[in-house]
Design a protein around this motif. Structure first.
Motif, mmCIF file in Angstrom:
data_model
loop_
_atom_site.group_PDB
_atom_site.id
_atom_site.type_symbol
_atom_site.label_atom_id
_atom_site.label_comp_id
_atom_site.label_asym_id
_atom_site.label_seq_id
_atom_site.Cartn_x
_atom_site.Cartn_y
_atom_site.Cartn_z
ATOM 1 N N SER A 1 63.602 35.677 -5.771
ATOM 2 C CA SER A 1 62.775 34.475 -5.828
ATOM 3 C C SER A 1 63.071 33.580 -7.036
ATOM 4 O O SER A 1 64.127 32.983 -7.112
ATOM 5 C CB SER A 1 61.321 34.921 -5.791
ATOM 6 O OG SER A 1 60.498 33.842 -5.539
ATOM 7 N N ASP B 1 59.185 30.080 -1.386
ATOM 8 C CA ASP B 1 57.778 30.389 -1.097
ATOM 9 C C ASP B 1 56.836 29.696 -2.076
ATOM 10 O O ASP B 1 55.626 29.829 -1.969
ATOM 11 C CB ASP B 1 57.507 31.903 -1.007
ATOM 12 C CG ASP B 1 57.884 32.668 -2.246
ATOM 13 O OD1 ASP B 1 58.244 32.036 -3.261
ATOM 14 O OD2 ASP B 1 57.826 33.910 -2.205
ATOM 15 N N TYR C 1 45.484 31.937 -14.198
ATOM 16 C CA TYR C 1 46.342 30.811 -14.602
ATOM 17 C C TYR C 1 45.809 29.462 -14.118
ATOM 18 O O TYR C 1 46.337 28.431 -14.495
ATOM 19 C CB TYR C 1 47.753 30.966 -14.025
ATOM 20 C CG TYR C 1 48.547 32.099 -14.619
ATOM 21 C CD1 TYR C 1 49.075 32.000 -15.900
ATOM 22 C CD2 TYR C 1 48.792 33.256 -13.899
ATOM 23 C CE1 TYR C 1 49.820 33.026 -16.444
ATOM 24 C CE2 TYR C 1 49.538 34.293 -14.430
ATOM 25 C CZ TYR C 1 50.048 34.180 -15.702
ATOM 26 O OH TYR C 1 50.784 35.194 -16.245
ATOM 27 N N THR D 1 47.077 38.221 -10.572
ATOM 28 C CA THR D 1 48.298 37.563 -10.104
ATOM 29 C C THR D 1 48.938 38.350 -8.965
ATOM 30 O O THR D 1 48.895 39.575 -8.945
ATOM 31 C CB THR D 1 49.311 37.508 -11.276
ATOM 32 O OG1 THR D 1 48.701 36.762 -12.320
ATOM 33 C CG2 THR D 1 50.612 36.853 -10.875
ATOM 34 N N GLY D 2 49.565 37.625 -8.060
ATOM 35 C CA GLY D 2 50.241 38.291 -6.934
ATOM 36 C C GLY D 2 49.600 37.815 -5.648
ATOM 37 O O GLY D 2 48.396 37.994 -5.444
ATOM 38 N N VAL D 3 50.443 37.219 -4.808
ATOM 39 C CA VAL D 3 49.945 36.651 -3.564
ATOM 40 C C VAL D 3 49.176 37.679 -2.753
ATOM 41 O O VAL D 3 48.193 37.368 -2.083
ATOM 42 C CB VAL D 3 51.146 36.098 -2.768
ATOM 43 C CG1 VAL D 3 50.748 35.732 -1.377
ATOM 44 C CG2 VAL D 3 51.685 34.893 -3.491
ATOM 45 N N GLY E 1 54.959 41.054 -13.692
ATOM 46 C CA GLY E 1 55.353 42.098 -12.750
ATOM 47 C C GLY E 1 56.699 41.802 -12.118
ATOM 48 O O GLY E 1 57.153 42.548 -11.241
ATOM 49 N N THR E 2 57.348 40.719 -12.545
ATOM 50 C CA THR E 2 58.646 40.371 -11.963
ATOM 51 C C THR E 2 59.734 40.193 -13.015
ATOM 52 O O THR E 2 60.912 40.141 -12.679
ATOM 53 C CB THR E 2 58.562 39.048 -11.165
ATOM 54 O OG1 THR E 2 58.171 38.015 -12.064
ATOM 55 C CG2 THR E 2 57.585 39.140 -10.013
#
Ligand code: G16
Length: 545
Positions: A66, A292, A343, A365-367, A512-513
């Motif tokens: 991503s 995305d 955020y 956080t995180g979709v 986390g990424t």
């Protein structure tokens, strides 16, 4: 000598680096592509187990990193309805990824099969795709080896955006049912979006063009493909100018320095990519590497830069869909709610609760977290500030919208647009291409330019920073990531700093990424927001070693 288990035999070609511990993070596994082969192999095994557990429903596997730099890559699993992998299975993914040997891997695989009462007679089915990274084809080899070793039926969809793979996964699993979602291929995706776009636009006209920076990622060719299905500017359609769509040189992807492109560049640097050549008041947007996420922005007549981020898209969508529902006569029957993360700009939250009078929920956080919370509303609008999000319509809402008999021509036309939006907006995951069309439709219907959109509320000045520390995992959060519970004493220092600034708010959390800690700060003025962010970053650096 007994022959080796096929899973162990294939695994031997993709050995796990002994010195690494892997974790299924915010959006799957993500790291330097060079060390990802064993992880992808094992993610393939998990996809097979997941499909078997769900009676052979199709599981999606996306190979992408991503927004990350070109030499990173990642892998994430997609559940049958196109949603992110169910949370409890992330732990299984992590266990498989960290099995220390081929034999230990087989034992873990067999143990899951036994513990979860998975019927090995069921044929697993998996589909997969990848973004444009150079490492993609090599990682596909590891994935295919796992699918073959586990006796899985699979289809390679080659290059797709992440939301396209989510869409196709859902289409395949719902085909022939009352929940049928569309034709399960790329063309079906474009046709569905373009039909909905035409229906939502009716005879409305666009004011000017939109320039889209595609981060030199897979969104570039896919947006160019989508454009072929949309009405052309000469037919009164939207003019979409595509920039940064070079996928021939993969090192250009998301490039923050030489090629300055992508949604993350725009959000972090708070300026337009040079190649967008934005003229005053022209609409511009940036995608990320797998399309995305989307960010809008414009340059005002005094050359000042204005960001229209995920919070802005959420507020615009909530405002417009709420109005449409009321105008269609469904105002009382559709409960609209908004989901954000820490955020989200404080001004956006105040606007939603005080002006739009809608409920707001804050998740980590995180979709995957936002999506889940959004399903609790009839119409759940969820966006992360970084531009990742969508609008979910519950089954009950869809039934009400589709069955309602309009009582007047005005109700009828509002209902037509609302129905079209339920088809246009990707129900599986945040989708930059679908969101792009959604924003353009809303602006056209409201006869708004980016400036009118921007004037709905005034953002609190803010700053997002990224700090590299020795071990980001020591930073543990609570309260939807708004507070740190460890390392001990750090939150007290952040609170003390925040207390010194008018409208101050700040938090720190481990990404986390990426191998970094993110620091967010907002305050009454830009100078104060920058200063607060810098001071909190210092606290994080000291605590992180
Ligand atoms: C992924 C997730 C997003 C998240 C972003 C950053 O986005 O899907 O939900 O906001 O990572 O997460 P973190 O701050 O934990 O690094 P993408 O677009 O990179 O897949």
């Amino acid at each position: 000598m007994a022959s080796q288990h096929p899973i162990a035999a294939a695994s031997a070609k993709f050995p796990k680096p002994a010195d690494r511990t892997f974790q299924y993070g915010t959006a799957g596994f993500r790291m330097k592509a060079a060390i990802l082969d064993s992880v992808v192999y094992r993610a393939g095994l998990l996809a097979a187990l997941r499909s078997r557990k769900l009676n052979g429903q199709i599981i999606g596997v996306m190979i992408t990193a991503s927004h990350n730099p070109p030499d990173d890559n990642g892998v994430k699993l997609v559940d049958p309805m196109g949603e992110m992998l169910e949370g409890t299975w992330e732990a299984y993914a992590t266990i498989l990824a960290n099995a220390p040997s081929d034999q230990a891997l087989v034992e873990a695989y067999d143990k899951f099969t036994l513990d979860m009462k998975i019927d090995s007679a069921i044929k697993p089915r998996v589909i997969f795709a990848r973004d444009t990274r150079a490492s993609g084809p090599r990682l596909v080899t590891a994935l295919v080896a796992a699918l073959e070793a586990s006796g899985t039926e699979y289809t390679d969809y080659k290059l797709l955006t992440t939301p396209q793979l989510h869409y196709i996964t859902r289409c395949l699993n719902t085909k022939g049912t009352t929940y049928e979602y569309g034709e399960p291929n790329e063309q079906g995706y474009y046709e569905k979006l373009s039909a909905a776009f035409r229906a939502a636009m009716g005879t409305k006209k666009f004011n000017g063009s939109v320039t889209v920076d595609c981060a030199n990622g897979v969104g570039g060719p896919k947006l160019r493909e989508l454009i072929k299905y949309l009405p052309s500017p000469t037919e009164g359609g939207l003019e979409i100018k595509v920039v940064n769509d070079d996928v021939v040189e993969p090192e250009r992807l998301n490039h923050q320095i030489s090629y300055q492109c992508g949604a993350d560049f725009v959000k972090t640097n708070q300026r337009a990519p040079p190649s967008s050549h934005s003229t005053p008041l022209a609409r511009c947007a940036s995608l990320d590497g797998d399309a995305d996420r989307i960010m809008y922005y414009f340059v005002d007549s005094d050359n000042s830069f204005h960001l229209l981020d995920g919070d802005r898209i959420a507020t615009l969508a909530a405002l417009y869909i709420g109005d449409l529902a009321r105008n269609a006569g469904l105002g009382e029957k559709l409960k609209v709610g908004v989901v954000q993360t820490a955020y989200a700009n404080g001004a956006s939250t105040a606007y939603i609760t005080q002006d739009l009078k809608l409920p707001v929920v804050c998740t980590p956080t995180g979709v995957k977290h936002l999506h889940h919370a959004a399903t609790k509303f009839d119409v759940g609008v969820y966006f992360e500030a970084n531009g990742h999000g969508t609008v979910l319509f519950s089954d009950v809402a869809l039934k009400r919208i589709n069955k309602y008999e309009p009582q007047s021509p005005a109700q009828s036309s509002a209902l037509d647009v609302l129905r079209a939006l339920t088809a246009l907006i990707n129900q599986t995951v945040g989708d930059a291409l679908s969101d792009l069309l959604l924003v353009e439709i809303i602006l056209a219907h409201k006869s708004w330019g980016p400036k009118e959109w921007d004037l709905t509320y005034t953002d609190l000045p803010n700053r997002l920073g990224r700090i590299e520390v020795a071990d980001r995992n020591i930073f543990k959060t609570t309260d939807a990531e708004r507070k740190l519970e460890s390392p001990p004493g750090v939150q007290v220092q952040i609170d003390a700093l925040v207390g010194k600034y008018k409208n101050g708010r700040s938090f720190a959390r481990a990404s986390g990424t990426e191998d970094a800690v993110r620091v967010y700060a907002e305050a009454a003025t830009k100078g104060e927001a920058d200063e607060l962010a810098a001071k909190v970053a210092d606290v994080v650096k000291r605590a992180g070693g």
